[in-house]
Design a protein around this motif. Sequence first.
Motif, PDB file in Angstrom:
ATOM      1  N   SER A  42      71.536  40.735  26.424  1.00  0.00           N
ATOM      2  CA  SER A  42      70.317  40.242  27.092  1.00  0.00           C
ATOM      3  C   SER A  42      70.211  40.690  28.543  1.00  0.00           C
ATOM      4  O   SER A  42      69.600  40.002  29.366  1.00  0.00           O
ATOM      5  CB  SER A  42      70.223  38.713  26.993  1.00  0.00           C
ATOM      6  N   ASP A 138      61.340  38.188  23.799  1.00  0.00           N
ATOM      7  CA  ASP A 138      62.613  37.482  23.732  1.00  0.00           C
ATOM      8  C   ASP A 138      63.198  37.290  25.126  1.00  0.00           C
ATOM      9  O   ASP A 138      62.528  37.531  26.136  1.00  0.00           O
ATOM     10  CB  ASP A 138      63.584  38.212  22.812  1.00  0.00           C
ATOM     11  N   GLU A 139      64.469  36.875  25.173  1.00  0.00           N
ATOM     12  CA  GLU A 139      65.096  36.593  26.466  1.00  0.00           C
ATOM     13  C   GLU A 139      65.153  37.814  27.358  1.00  0.00           C
ATOM     14  O   GLU A 139      65.040  37.709  28.577  1.00  0.00           O
ATOM     15  CB  GLU A 139      66.508  36.034  26.242  1.00  0.00           C
ATOM     16  N   GLY A 144      65.036  35.579  30.758  1.00  0.00           N
ATOM     17  CA  GLY A 144      65.718  34.284  30.657  1.00  0.00           C
ATOM     18  C   GLY A 144      64.733  33.141  30.508  1.00  0.00           C
ATOM     19  O   GLY A 144      63.523  33.333  30.477  1.00  0.00           O
ATOM     20  N   LEU A 147      62.686  29.481  25.164  1.00  0.00           N
ATOM     21  CA  LEU A 147      61.691  30.108  24.308  1.00  0.00           C
ATOM     22  C   LEU A 147      60.658  29.085  23.871  1.00  0.00           C
ATOM     23  O   LEU A 147      60.910  27.878  23.857  1.00  0.00           O
ATOM     24  CB  LEU A 147      62.370  30.715  23.079  1.00  0.00           C
ATOM     25  N   GLY A 340      68.001  29.152  25.179  1.00  0.00           N
ATOM     26  CA  GLY A 340      67.736  29.557  26.556  1.00  0.00           C
ATOM     27  C   GLY A 340      68.167  28.559  27.606  1.00  0.00           C
ATOM     28  O   GLY A 340      67.828  28.721  28.783  1.00  0.00           O
TER      29      GLY A 340
END
Length: 517
Positions: A42, A138-139, A144, A147, A340
């Motif tokens: 990520s 997404d992340e 970060g 979600l 998250g």
Amino acid sequence: MTPNPDAALCDALAADLQAARFRSEALRAAWGVEADDAIGRSLRAPALRGLGDRGDALATLGRLLVLGVPQARTAVDAALPRLTAAGLQALGLAEIVGATGAAETVEPRAIVRPQSYLDTSPDGRMGTGEWWFASDLDEIALGGGALAEDHVLGVGGASLTLAGLQLPTTAGRVLDLGTGCGIQALRARRYASSVVATDLSERALAFTRLNALLNRVERVETRGGSLFEPVAGETFDRVVSNPPFVITPRAQGVPDYEYRDGGLVGDALVERVVSEVGAHLEPGGVAQLLGNWETRDGVAGLDRVRSWVQASPVPLDAWIVERELLDPIQYAEMWIRDGGTAPGSERHDALLDAWLDDFAVRGVTAVGFGYVLVRRATGAPTLARYERVPQPIASEGGLGAHLALALAAHDRLSGMDDAALAAATLKTAADVTEARHHLPGIGDPQVIELRQGAGFGRALQVDPGLAALVGACDGELAVGPLIAAIADLLEVDGAALRDDLLPRVRDLLVDGFLAFA
């Protein structure tokens, strides 16, 4: 924005992505191997550094569609000459913002990433290909943070595992239960005539339709609804499912993510799928899914899964593999991070308390994760295998072929008595090796071990008799004469050795150490 699966727009996007060489290896080369690995953790900064000030189509699309970084409209129009930024917006994958003209930028509203796959045939031959998959930001793209609860997940580790587990043998109609972004449906169409893909989330179904069009995969029908409601009264040759199996507290303040939470208490959703799927299988049809199960009040998770199989209204063969076993704290931490929420915050501690309270109510001491394969039996069930396989596996992408061969071996052996097995000619699998461990100065080995390089990567301690038989199986002589020769060599009773070895030969055939010649 809601995805808009328009066929003409998807066709234009596919042509532009192809022209830009928007593929995994090209992107990996563009931003570097280490940066590509960091994306899996990520982290997008190394990839952005690797691209530098490159302005070619691959770099523009990599920033926008993989890393989630807004790009100038002029650059996007140049990278997507057929679709253009306007077409990307019409698909619901991006939005054009800012003043009209040179200041306009394109902000991603979804990601589109290349994903390679392995095709395997039952004889173990492999080929590769690649898809593009669109899903929610997404992340990595969001930088970060938590979600959204209606988030549609892209291709992750679990979905790749199930795709690799799918039997590569020919099938007619396949049901993809809880399709998400559609990876299982597209994988199933590699061997099936048609697929029905269902999901409770209309957003997920829109992504599935878009991804099927983007990859020019036909005969994938989508239906909305919960579990088996959309296919009531229907049966299929195959069912695949990566269901929302995560065990989540049903407590206020705990987010309920559609892609992973089924809305039921504990492992009840996986229980329902396992116990109900048989009624939706044709005789001999196979269902494969991933799942979590609780060890509860002293009853092991695998034993609870056994009870679910036995609760099916139709008889089921079953092969259940437990790959991981986590304690409640480890399990809760994993899924809190997945949503998250970082460790050390008050919210993280509150969520952890909610998870542990929920587990305590049911007396949960561990949570297992693994693979479920059940088959609608045509008579009385003949397969009931419940096992832990914790060791690393060389390639989960090839497990589908291994499972297909194992089922075929099991079925063949079910019709063979010991005399027929003794008359059979076998050969040792090409990936099997033998290791012998000796104490210093002692000639005879204290431990003989057979190791499997493919399949589940099993390692078995064997005695000299079985080791000799496996070593002698070259497809020339039948098992019976080989055992007789080994008995003479070891100076033991031939009938006793035969009675000892034949049941273990059956296991070795199913596990893939041996094969029928």
